[in-house]
Enzyme design. Structure first.
Site, PDB file in Angstrom:
ATOM      1  N   THR A 250       0.615  -1.158  -0.096  1.00  0.00           N
ATOM      2  CA  THR A 250       0.083  -0.107   0.025  1.00  0.00           C
ATOM      3  C   THR A 250       0.860   1.492  -0.143  1.00  0.00           C
ATOM      4  OG1 THR A 250      -1.699  -1.190   1.114  1.00  0.00           O
ATOM      5  CG2 THR A 250      -1.766   1.303   1.276  1.00  0.00           C
TER       6      THR A 250
ATOM      7  N   SER B 244       1.911  -8.138  -0.690  1.00  0.00           N
ATOM      8  CA  SER B 244       2.926  -8.872   0.346  1.00  0.00           C
ATOM      9  C   SER B 244       2.399 -10.312   0.702  1.00  0.00           C
ATOM     10  CB  SER B 244       3.192  -8.045   1.654  1.00  0.00           C
ATOM     11  OG  SER B 244       2.165  -8.259   2.547  1.00  0.00           O
ATOM     12  N   SER B 245       1.133 -10.563   0.088  1.00  0.00           N
ATOM     13  CA  SER B 245       0.533 -11.889   0.204  1.00  0.00           C
ATOM     14  C   SER B 245       1.367 -12.845  -0.799  1.00  0.00           C
ATOM     15  CB  SER B 245      -0.911 -11.847  -0.255  1.00  0.00           C
ATOM     16  OG  SER B 245      -1.537 -10.948   0.565  1.00  0.00           O
TER      17      SER B 245
ATOM     18  N   THR C 180       2.118  -4.824   4.474  1.00  0.00           N
ATOM     19  CA  THR C 180       1.999  -4.997   5.945  1.00  0.00           C
ATOM     20  C   THR C 180       1.495  -6.382   6.117  1.00  0.00           C
ATOM     21  OG1 THR C 180      -0.461  -4.135   5.990  1.00  0.00           O
ATOM     22  CG2 THR C 180       1.476  -2.603   6.735  1.00  0.00           C
TER      23      THR C 180
ATOM     24  N   THR D 133       3.908  -9.037  15.014  1.00  0.00           N
ATOM     25  CA  THR D 133       2.959  -9.754  14.614  1.00  0.00           C
ATOM     26  C   THR D 133       2.122  -8.544  14.223  1.00  0.00           C
ATOM     27  OG1 THR D 133       3.020 -11.589  15.954  1.00  0.00           O
ATOM     28  CG2 THR D 133       0.993 -11.121  15.110  1.00  0.00           C
TER      29      THR D 133
ATOM     30  N   GLN E 168      -1.693 -20.071  21.262  1.00  0.00           N
ATOM     31  CA  GLN E 168      -2.456 -19.169  20.533  1.00  0.00           C
ATOM     32  C   GLN E 168      -2.546 -17.697  21.065  1.00  0.00           C
ATOM     33  OE1 GLN E 168      -6.440 -21.063  19.687  1.00  0.00           O
ATOM     34  NE2 GLN E 168      -5.144 -23.058  19.657  1.00  0.00           N
ATOM     35  N   CYS E 169      -2.039 -17.619  22.527  1.00  0.00           N
ATOM     36  CA  CYS E 169      -2.331 -16.330  22.948  1.00  0.00           C
ATOM     37  C   CYS E 169      -0.896 -15.558  22.566  1.00  0.00           C
ATOM     38  CB  CYS E 169      -1.923 -16.448  24.407  1.00  0.00           C
ATOM     39  SG  CYS E 169      -3.372 -17.358  25.257  1.00  0.00           S
TER      40      CYS E 169
HETATM   41  N1  ASP Z   1      -2.294  -6.256   1.076  1.00  0.00           N
HETATM   42  C1  ASP Z   1      -1.193  -5.173   1.264  1.00  0.00           C
HETATM   43  C2  ASP Z   1      -0.002  -6.022   1.216  1.00  0.00           C
HETATM   44  O1  ASP Z   1       0.304  -6.495   2.289  1.00  0.00           O
HETATM   45  C3  ASP Z   1      -1.651  -4.310   2.368  1.00  0.00           C
HETATM   46  C4  ASP Z   1      -0.375  -3.295   2.863  1.00  0.00           C
HETATM   47  O2  ASP Z   1       0.481  -2.971   2.166  1.00  0.00           O
HETATM   48  O3  ASP Z   1      -0.747  -2.926   3.916  1.00  0.00           O
HETATM   49  O4  ASP Z   1       0.863  -5.942   0.386  1.00  0.00           O
END
Ligand code: ASP
Length: 355
Positions: A26, A71-72, A102, A179, A291-292
């Site tokens: 983003t 970033s996915s 992110t 995280t 998981q916490c």
């Molecule tokens: N989907 C975006 C990414 O992780 C979200 C971002 O940039 O914050 O690439």
């Protein structure tokens, strides 16, 4: 003004120098004023979008992924690409800023921390919740301060933060402790089990005793290998035997991050303990992570944890999932035996767990 001039080694030495690596996400987007659509912009023209950078007396060069990625789509081959860029440019810059989406930034920060052995320079990841070309963006603030941190030095010339970090919403955090916790607010990241290395307000307040002190006499040793035969398995009340059995018996699977309840507890079902025990016997490395989000695994604390310990499961201590899974891929990628991987999961490589 020395900003953005390329390749002159004299300038690089005279002014603080930072290499900005734009991977995507983003932060690198602007809104098309006519259509309203978000578009990525050319980082060679960064100064047009962030004119504040002119106020820095720094030499800033940019390297951008082509095409930039969400970033996915981040993966180990791209981590290797980032490490190659840093290694190739290591002596030419005081520090590195990585602009990254992110969504998987904490995975990348964790992976880089293991890949960059003997790191003696700042590698600061940042991004934003709103594109840099939008009015209320958090991107400018994050970018400008990340650059300042990447160039910051002590009076003896050594960098203040020679670590892989995430800087976000005024906090500098050890990368492998972070995280992503929020998709909406500007404080998108948290480091629950290790306090911030610096706070940015009117001044950037570094908390020196939390920052790693590297040995400057040892050269950077980059690593590139990962083995992705790993999985994260989250327990939940009602989890079925046949599904757990199928997962643990997937051909080629080498390691599992088992996300347990509370301080590292699992259902006391006989079938579960048996499946886990057999998997460990076959050479699978199973790491227990809670998981916490805050606190550490203590398998000795309850009956429900002790049987996991007896099954040969390794404690993940207070590790994040992002750090545990990237560390497993990293260790397995270097051809280590299950026994050695188990041993190393119990010993920090670069501050990722508290013992
Ligand atoms: N989907 C975006 C990414 O992780 C979200 C971002 O940039 O914050 O690439």
């Amino acid at each position: 003004m020395p900003n953005f001039q390329r390749g002159d080694p004299m300038l690089l030495r005279k002014y603080p120098s930072v290499l900005l690596i734009y991977t995507g996400g983003t932060i690198g987007m602007i809104q098309n004023p006519e259509t309203g659509a978000l578009e990525t912009f050319n980082f060679d023209h960064l100064q047009n979008h962030v004119p504040e950078l002119k106020l820095f007396n720094y030499h800033i060069n940019t390297y951008q992924f082509n095409p930039p990625i969400d970033s996915s789509d981040m993966e180990p081959t791209l981590w290797a690409k980032i490490v190659k860029i840093i290694h190739y440019n290591y002596d030419r810059y005081d520090g590195f800023v990585i602009l990254h989406g992110t969504d998987t930034m904490s995975y990348t920060a964790s992976a880089l921390s293991f890949m960059l052995e003997n790191l003696t320079k700042p590698v600061i990841l940042t991004g934003s919740q709103l594109p840099i070309g939008m009015l209320r963006t958090d991107g400018k603030e994050n970018l400008i301060t990340a650059i300042e941190i990447a160039a910051a030095k002590h009076s003896d010339g050594t960098p203040i933060v020679p670590e892989v970090c995430i800087f976000f919403d005024n906090l500098l955090m050890r990368g492998n402790r972070t995280t992503k916790i929020n998709v909406e607010h500007f404080d998108a990241f948290k480091s629950y089990n290790y306090p911030a290395l610096a706070n940015a307000g009117i001044h950037i307040n570094y908390i020196e005793d939390r920052i790693r002190k590297p040995d400057y006499s040892i050269p950077l040793k980059p690593h590139y290998l990962f083995d992705t035969n790993v999985i994260v398995l989250t327990l939940f009340p009602g989890i079925q035997e046949n599904l757990v059995s199928q997962i643990l018996n997937v051909p080629g699977l080498k390691a599992v991050v088992l996300k347990t309840f509370g301080s590292g507890n699992a259902p006391q079902k006989e079938w579960l303990v048996k499946l886990l025990k057999n998997a460990v016997k076959r050479g699978l490395v199973i790491v227990n992570i809670s998981q916490c989000l805050a606190g550490a695994v203590e398998m000795e604390r309850y009956e429900t944890g002790i049987h996991l310990l007896e099954a040969g499961i390794v404690s993940g201590h207070d590790s994040t999932v992002e750090s545990a899974i990237t560390k497993l891929m990293f260790l397995l990628g270097h051809g280590m035996s299950p026994q050695e991987v188990r041993y190393r999961m119990n010993n920090p490589i670069c501050g990722e767990i508290t013992l």
